[in-house]
Structure formats: C-alpha cells, structure tokens
Design a protein around this motif. Structure first.
Motif, PDB file in Angstrom:
ATOM      1  N   ASP A  20       9.156   4.274  -9.620  1.00 41.52           N
ATOM      2  CA  ASP A  20       8.511   3.116 -10.233  1.00 41.52           C
ATOM      3  C   ASP A  20       7.645   3.667 -11.354  1.00 41.52           C
ATOM      4  O   ASP A  20       6.789   4.522 -11.123  1.00 41.52           O
ATOM      5  CB  ASP A  20       7.663   2.369  -9.212  1.00 41.52           C
ATOM      6  N   THR A  21       7.891   3.209 -12.571  1.00 37.36           N
ATOM      7  CA  THR A  21       7.238   3.802 -13.731  1.00 37.36           C
ATOM      8  C   THR A  21       6.490   2.768 -14.557  1.00 37.36           C
ATOM      9  O   THR A  21       6.729   1.573 -14.446  1.00 37.36           O
ATOM     10  CB  THR A  21       8.264   4.501 -14.636  1.00 37.36           C
ATOM     11  N   GLU A  22       5.621   3.262 -15.381  1.00 42.89           N
ATOM     12  CA  GLU A  22       4.929   2.448 -16.369  1.00 42.89           C
ATOM     13  C   GLU A  22       5.526   2.816 -17.721  1.00 42.89           C
ATOM     14  O   GLU A  22       5.664   3.992 -18.039  1.00 42.89           O
ATOM     15  CB  GLU A  22       3.448   2.780 -16.343  1.00 42.89           C
ATOM     16  N   CYS A  24       6.827   0.880 -21.836  1.00 45.89           N
ATOM     17  CA  CYS A  24       6.452  -0.063 -22.881  1.00 45.89           C
ATOM     18  C   CYS A  24       7.713  -0.686 -23.480  1.00 45.89           C
ATOM     19  O   CYS A  24       8.690   0.012 -23.728  1.00 45.89           O
ATOM     20  CB  CYS A  24       5.672   0.670 -23.970  1.00 45.89           C
ATOM     21  N   ARG A  57       4.227   7.040 -17.448  1.00 41.51           N
ATOM     22  CA  ARG A  57       3.860   7.797 -16.254  1.00 41.51           C
ATOM     23  C   ARG A  57       4.572   7.219 -15.040  1.00 41.51           C
ATOM     24  O   ARG A  57       4.938   6.045 -15.022  1.00 41.51           O
ATOM     25  CB  ARG A  57       2.357   7.806 -16.036  1.00 41.51           C
ATOM     26  N   THR A  58       4.748   8.043 -14.043  1.00 42.57           N
ATOM     27  CA  THR A  58       5.341   7.599 -12.789  1.00 42.57           C
ATOM     28  C   THR A  58       4.236   7.043 -11.914  1.00 42.57           C
ATOM     29  O   THR A  58       3.231   7.709 -11.672  1.00 42.57           O
ATOM     30  CB  THR A  58       6.051   8.764 -12.075  1.00 42.57           C
ATOM     31  N   LEU A  59       4.416   5.822 -11.454  1.00 39.53           N
ATOM     32  CA  LEU A  59       3.425   5.187 -10.594  1.00 39.53           C
ATOM     33  C   LEU A  59       3.671   5.521  -9.127  1.00 39.53           C
ATOM     34  O   LEU A  59       2.733   5.704  -8.360  1.00 39.53           O
ATOM     35  CB  LEU A  59       3.460   3.667 -10.775  1.00 39.53           C
TER      36      LEU A  59
END
Length: 93
Positions: A20-22, A24, A57-59
């Motif tokens: 699960d990533t952040e 854009c 970033r990886t959440l």
C-alpha cells in the motif's frame, strides 16, 4: 535458495503480497464549475494529460489470503524482496 508458498496464518491457503503506497496523480489542466466544483479539464485517460508519479513512500506491506472463503490479511513483518530471481547479481548474498 529454496522457496515455499507464503501460507495464510488463519486457513493455510497460499497468500499474495501487496504494498500500500502513497503516490501522486497529476490530472493536468483544471476547470471550475459555476457551483465551485473543481474538475480536470480532460478527465479521460485517452486525453494524455494524467500522470501518475513514482511511489512517494510505502505505507504498509501486507499479506492477503487468496482463498475467497477466507480473505484474511495482515501486515507483513518479514522483509519484502522484489528483485527478480533471475538476476543473480542482485540475489548474491
């Protein structure tokens, strides 16, 4: 190096893994409607204005059971290595 399937901690079926990533999404030019709502001027992907940037970033790294009757998931505490197995230089330890 030998491998084995990642097993579900609940039912024992094989699991998948997901990051699960952040990130854009750049929607390109925008327009504003009379009601104040902002929308992409070109909302269709075929228009070529949308751009997804690289992962910021990886959440969370999680494992999930592929058994449709279970679907258990949990945060993976082990290190996730996404290098290609055939790349012997990357896998040399």
């Amino acid at each position: 190096m030998s491998t084995r399937p990642l097993a579900c901690t609940k039912c024992g079926s094989q699991c998948g893994v997901a990051e699960d990533t952040e990130g854009c999404i750049d929607w390109g030019p925008a327009v504003i409607a009379d009601d104040g709502t902002v929308r992409p001027q070109y909302p269709d992907a075929e228009d070529g204005y949308q751009a997804v940037t690289a992962v910021v970033r990886t959440l969370r790294v999680r494992a999930f059971c592929v058994n449709p009757e279970c679907r258990h998931q949990w945060t993976l505490r082990r290190r996730l290595d996404t290098t290609i197995y055939g790349d012997s230089a990357a896998n040399a330890h």
